[in-house]
Design a protein around this motif. Structure first.
Motif, mmCIF file in Angstrom:
data_model
loop_
_atom_site.group_PDB
_atom_site.id
_atom_site.type_symbol
_atom_site.label_atom_id
_atom_site.label_comp_id
_atom_site.label_asym_id
_atom_site.label_seq_id
_atom_site.Cartn_x
_atom_site.Cartn_y
_atom_site.Cartn_z
ATOM 1 N N ASP A 11 0.823 -1.209 0.000
ATOM 2 C CA ASP A 11 0.000 0.000 0.000
ATOM 3 C C ASP A 11 0.859 1.262 0.000
ATOM 4 O O ASP A 11 0.485 2.278 -0.584
ATOM 5 C CB ASP A 11 -0.946 0.004 1.199
ATOM 6 C CG ASP A 11 -2.101 -0.977 1.038
ATOM 7 O OD1 ASP A 11 -2.248 -1.540 -0.073
ATOM 8 O OD2 ASP A 11 -2.846 -1.185 2.006
ATOM 9 N N ASN B 170 3.364 5.851 -5.749
ATOM 10 C CA ASN B 170 3.211 5.957 -7.199
ATOM 11 C C ASN B 170 2.091 6.916 -7.586
ATOM 12 O O ASN B 170 2.146 7.565 -8.642
ATOM 13 C CB ASN B 170 2.950 4.577 -7.802
ATOM 14 C CG ASN B 170 4.167 3.678 -7.733
ATOM 15 O OD1 ASN B 170 5.304 4.156 -7.698
ATOM 16 N ND2 ASN B 170 3.952 2.373 -7.694
ATOM 17 N N ILE B 171 1.068 7.018 -6.732
ATOM 18 C CA ILE B 171 -0.052 7.905 -7.023
ATOM 19 C C ILE B 171 0.305 9.361 -6.739
ATOM 20 O O ILE B 171 -0.047 10.269 -7.497
ATOM 21 C CB ILE B 171 -1.292 7.498 -6.196
ATOM 22 C CG1 ILE B 171 -1.830 6.151 -6.684
ATOM 23 C CG2 ILE B 171 -2.390 8.560 -6.281
ATOM 24 C CD1 ILE B 171 -2.916 5.583 -5.797
ATOM 25 N N THR B 172 1.029 9.598 -5.654
ATOM 26 C CA THR B 172 1.211 10.973 -5.175
ATOM 27 C C THR B 172 2.523 11.627 -5.606
ATOM 28 O O THR B 172 2.600 12.861 -5.675
ATOM 29 C CB THR B 172 1.134 11.020 -3.639
ATOM 30 O OG1 THR B 172 2.157 10.165 -3.095
ATOM 31 C CG2 THR B 172 -0.227 10.543 -3.152
ATOM 32 N N LEU C 252 1.959 1.769 -3.558
ATOM 33 C CA LEU C 252 0.830 2.275 -4.342
ATOM 34 C C LEU C 252 0.620 3.764 -4.084
ATOM 35 O O LEU C 252 0.475 4.559 -5.023
ATOM 36 C CB LEU C 252 -0.429 1.491 -3.985
ATOM 37 C CG LEU C 252 -1.728 1.952 -4.650
ATOM 38 C CD1 LEU C 252 -1.645 1.791 -6.159
ATOM 39 C CD2 LEU C 252 -2.919 1.170 -4.093
ATOM 40 N N ALA C 253 0.639 4.146 -2.800
ATOM 41 C CA ALA C 253 0.448 5.554 -2.455
ATOM 42 C C ALA C 253 1.556 6.423 -3.036
ATOM 43 O O ALA C 253 1.309 7.542 -3.516
ATOM 44 C CB ALA C 253 0.383 5.716 -0.940
ATOM 45 N N HIS D 199 11.754 3.319 -3.480
ATOM 46 C CA HIS D 199 11.269 1.965 -3.746
ATOM 47 C C HIS D 199 12.177 0.904 -3.118
ATOM 48 O O HIS D 199 11.721 -0.208 -2.832
ATOM 49 C CB HIS D 199 11.150 1.737 -5.257
ATOM 50 C CG HIS D 199 9.963 2.412 -5.866
ATOM 51 N ND1 HIS D 199 8.667 2.110 -5.503
ATOM 52 C CD2 HIS D 199 9.872 3.394 -6.810
ATOM 53 C CE1 HIS D 199 7.826 2.863 -6.198
ATOM 54 N NE2 HIS D 199 8.529 3.649 -6.990
#
Length: 271
Positions: free
Chosen positions: A14, A20-22, A17-18, A247
């Motif tokens: 998670d 990569n989105i922000t 994911l966060a 990452h």
């Protein structure tokens, strides 16, 4: 500067994911550049080159925290991960002092002019040998720009030491906080608040020493759960990685879940 934040999640997936989105440029900057963070340095936990820095005489850990972190490093070694007892080439107290010199001008920049003038008057009245926390705060909060530039130069030397360190290691494991969670202290004079470490009183601000490492040098840090210490309170471990290699720290945290068991809900907090 130093104003950083990150998501809280129950899994490293998670977090990735966060991120990569922000992560990425603001709209006005996106005209010219894009952010392309490098992939994790390794995908197999046994291939990571890991260092652990779990002890410092100036910033001790409470016994339950120390024991839990040492237990975590031992579990990693038992799982086949080579973990060296190593650290970058600088002292934690020096790095923490440089951090405070950079932090307090930012933290107190928005106080009312009259309150800021009080800090200026306090700084001007201090004796040269006064190294108390209130004295250091007054001096740092009212730095002249030329002194801030010197502090920033010290930070660049710190970042250079990290760069050399990460040519040999992929991640550094270190504490997050010297104590487990405790009842919040609401006393007005925040500078004079204390925490208890191994039965002795320490400055409340010592909680910021270990987390200052990554923040000062603009490095990514992922905090991973290691399990529950005494009284069922959680203990995390800080995974610091090379500049812009977020990452790598998140992936190490993900792989650690198979070793430490991942997130555990403390007793009494079941949702």
């Amino acid at each position: 500067d130093l104003g950083v934040m990150g998501p809280l999640a129950r899994s490293a997936e998670d977090l990735a994911l966060a991120l990569n989105i922000t992560a990425g440029p603001m709209e006005d900057k996106a005209v010219a550049w894009k952010l392309t963070l490098p992939p994790p340095r390794q995908k197999d936990i046994k291939k990571f080159k890991v260092a652990a820095w779990l002890h410092d005489d100036n910033f001790p850990l409470d016994a339950p925290v120390q024991a839990q972190l040492e237990k975590t490093v031992a579990a990693l070694r038992s799982a086949g991960v080579k973990v060296d007892d190593a650290k970058p080439d600088f002292a934690l107290d020096k790095a923490f002092n440089d951090y405070l010199r950079m932090l307090w001008p930012v933290s107190l920049a928005g106080i009312p002019p009259a309150e800021f003038q009080k800090l200026i008057d306090q700084a001007n009245s201090l004796k040269a040998d006064d190294q108390s926390l209130p004295a250091r705060m007054a001096r740092c909060a009212t730095l002249r720009h030329r002194d801030w530039l010197r502090a920033n130069e010290a930070r660049q030397h710190n970042r250079a030491a990290w760069d050399l360190f990460f040519r040999e290691y992929d991640v550094l494991l270190c504490p997050v906080n010297p104590v487990c969670a405790f009842p919040h202290d609401h006393s007005d004079d925040m500078i004079r608040r204390t925490i208890t470490i191994n039965g002795k009183q320490h400055s409340y601000w010592d909680q910021m020493a270990w987390i200052s490492l990554a923040t000062l040098a603009h490095l990514p840090a992922t905090v991973a759960p290691t399990g529950l210490a005494t009284k069922g309170l959680p203990v995390g471990i800080q995974i610091i990685g090379p500049y812009l290699e977020d990452h790598t720290t998140i992936e190490f945290a993900r792989l650690m879940e198979d070793v430490t068991g991942g997130f555990q809900v403390p007793p009494g907090f079941d949702s």
